[in-house]
Design an enzyme around this catalytic site. Structure first.
Site, mmCIF file in Angstrom:
data_model
loop_
_atom_site.group_PDB
_atom_site.id
_atom_site.type_symbol
_atom_site.label_atom_id
_atom_site.label_comp_id
_atom_site.label_asym_id
_atom_site.label_seq_id
_atom_site.Cartn_x
_atom_site.Cartn_y
_atom_site.Cartn_z
ATOM 1 N N LYS A 112 -0.241 7.613 4.966
ATOM 2 C CA LYS A 112 -1.739 8.076 4.816
ATOM 3 C C LYS A 112 -2.500 7.426 6.000
ATOM 4 C CE LYS A 112 -1.660 9.033 0.329
ATOM 5 N NZ LYS A 112 -2.411 10.105 -0.432
ATOM 6 N N ASP A 144 -4.370 4.485 -5.133
ATOM 7 C CA ASP A 144 -3.147 3.834 -5.724
ATOM 8 C C ASP A 144 -2.892 2.660 -4.396
ATOM 9 O OD1 ASP A 144 -2.587 5.172 -8.080
ATOM 10 O OD2 ASP A 144 -2.321 6.856 -7.070
#
Length: 409
Positions: free
Chosen positions: A76, A121
């Site tokens: 990410k 998340d």
């Protein structure tokens, strides 16, 4: 469970998809990312698991290890900062802002009143918070009920304001959108929805760095792919779209076969393939694979996945845990690898698929198969990792260091 994609095509990369994701923009993003001090210099490892390949009866198994991309611990770190840079450049077009200057915080005064927000998340929110701190803007992160306190603390450490909700991931996405509209904040999300595509596109574009490095580490830039199959994690589809699009444009009709893997209770991409449209999951969504516990496919990502992914596979949580333990142990003399719950999903899918001879044959997995896996995260929740594998990440890294000091011939 395996579902073949009836809409897959082997044609060259279509111009209409190149307007969404393309190699040129991916390379520009890669150049920008080199200017961010939160990322390691150079490429991440591409580990060859020779013993795993022998045990599984295939020609090659390789793992691209994104766990060491940065201290953020996941892939990410390639998406959120690029999306933020591109957002800022769109907001102030006349300023001609350079990525390097933005990453160094040289425009803090300009950006100090800018607030970005996202649901997460864990990994995306952490990357966005880190990027926002580097640039000098404010960051708000919405967390749903199943995000661990450990992951919350890791995000808050970068100065983000945390908002907790009692629902699931998809409800946190909706909450972030409502807060942004109310407060005139900017959503920087890795999932798209009606009227919101530019930023998710930019997030996905950043992931192309992974493929660029794989190609350099294997073929040296040749047109023929080094791998016959690539297993990609599901989630909302952003990673799979970002990587598959680059491989597809670069290799054209000769690109590898792609298998997307997701938890059986968060099967939104498999359901999208069945229904021929971006769809919702049929299960509870809750999964030990926290990064893949997504209930609804990204419509933008689905535009890439629908014509290019060969098969969609669901796995059980126990499959992922077993794969984590396999990688941690350095099974049969392979290099030990720290792979988190979602990071091990590709290996879990491969192992499960090879146990079903009929399904393996359907996707062309045989003794000549050369398989690429992506370890998308390390121990981003260290206590969870230790509970599931029986060892700490530090112990596995010590095993890895010992292995590299005394390599197996």
């Amino acid at each position: 469970m395996l579902v073949l994609n009836q809409n897959v095509t082997r044609e060259t990369y279509p111009p209409e998809l190149a307007r969404i994701l393309n190699v040129e923009a991916a390379e520009e993003s890669r150049a920008w990312l080199r200017q961010w001090d939160q990322l390691r210099q150079g490429e991440t490892p591409l580990w060859s698991l020779r013993s795993a390949a022998k045990r599984l009866g295939v020609a090659e198994v390789a793992v691209k290890d994104e766990s060491v991309r940065s201290t953020l611990g996941s892939f990410k770190a390639l998406g959120a900062p690029i999306a933020l840079i591109r957002l800022v450049r769109r907001l102030w077009p006349a300023e001609n802002l350079r990525a390097a200057d933005l990453f160094r915080g040289q425009h803090h005064a300009l950006l100090q009143d800018l607030t970005v927000i996202s649901a997460t998340d864990g990994n995306h929110g952490r990357a966005l918070a880190a990027a926002a701190r580097s640039l000098g803007c404010r960051c708000v992160i919405v967390l749903h009920a199943h995000v661990s306190a450990e992951r919350e603390q890791a995000i808050a450490a970068y100065g983000a304001r945390i908002i907790r909700i009692s629902g699931n991931y998809d409800e946190s996405v909706n909450k972030a959108a409502r807060l942004a509209a109310k407060n005139k904040w900017f959503v920087v999300s890795d999932t798209s929805y009606d009227g919101y595509e530019d930023i998710p596109r930019d997030v996905m574009q950043g992931y192309g760095t992974i493929v660029a490095e794989v190609i350099e580490q294997t073929t040296g830039g040749r047109a023929d792919p080094a791998f016959t199959h690539v297993f990609l994690q599901g989630g909302v589809g952003g990673l799979a779209a970002g990587l598959a699009s680059y491989f597809w444009e670069y290799h054209g009709e000769h690109c590898p076969r792609f298998v997307v893997v997701e938890p059986e209770q968060a099967d939104c991409l498999m359901q999208s393939a069945i229904r021929n449209a971006a769809s919702k999951a049929t299960g509870t969504v809750d999964s030990v694979m926290a990064g893949l516990a997504c209930g609804e496919a990204s419509p933008l990502a689905w535009k890439i996945l629908q014509p290019r992914i060969d098969a969609f596979q669901t796995i059980q949580d126990s499959d992922a845990v077993n794969a984590m333990q396999w990688l941690a142990s350095g099974c049969d003399g392979d290099v030990p690898i720290v792979a988190g719950e979602s990071g091990a999903a590709g290996l879990a899918g491969l192992v499960a698929l090879l146990k079903d001879k009929k399904s393996a044959e359907m996707i062309g997995l045989n003794s000549d198969a050369r398989i690429l896996l992506i370890n998308t995260e390390g121990a981003t929740a260290p206590s969870v990792y230790a509970d599931l594998t029986g060892v700490s990440a530090a112990q596995v890294l010590k095993r890895q260091a010992d292995y590299l000091s005394y390599p197996v011939a």
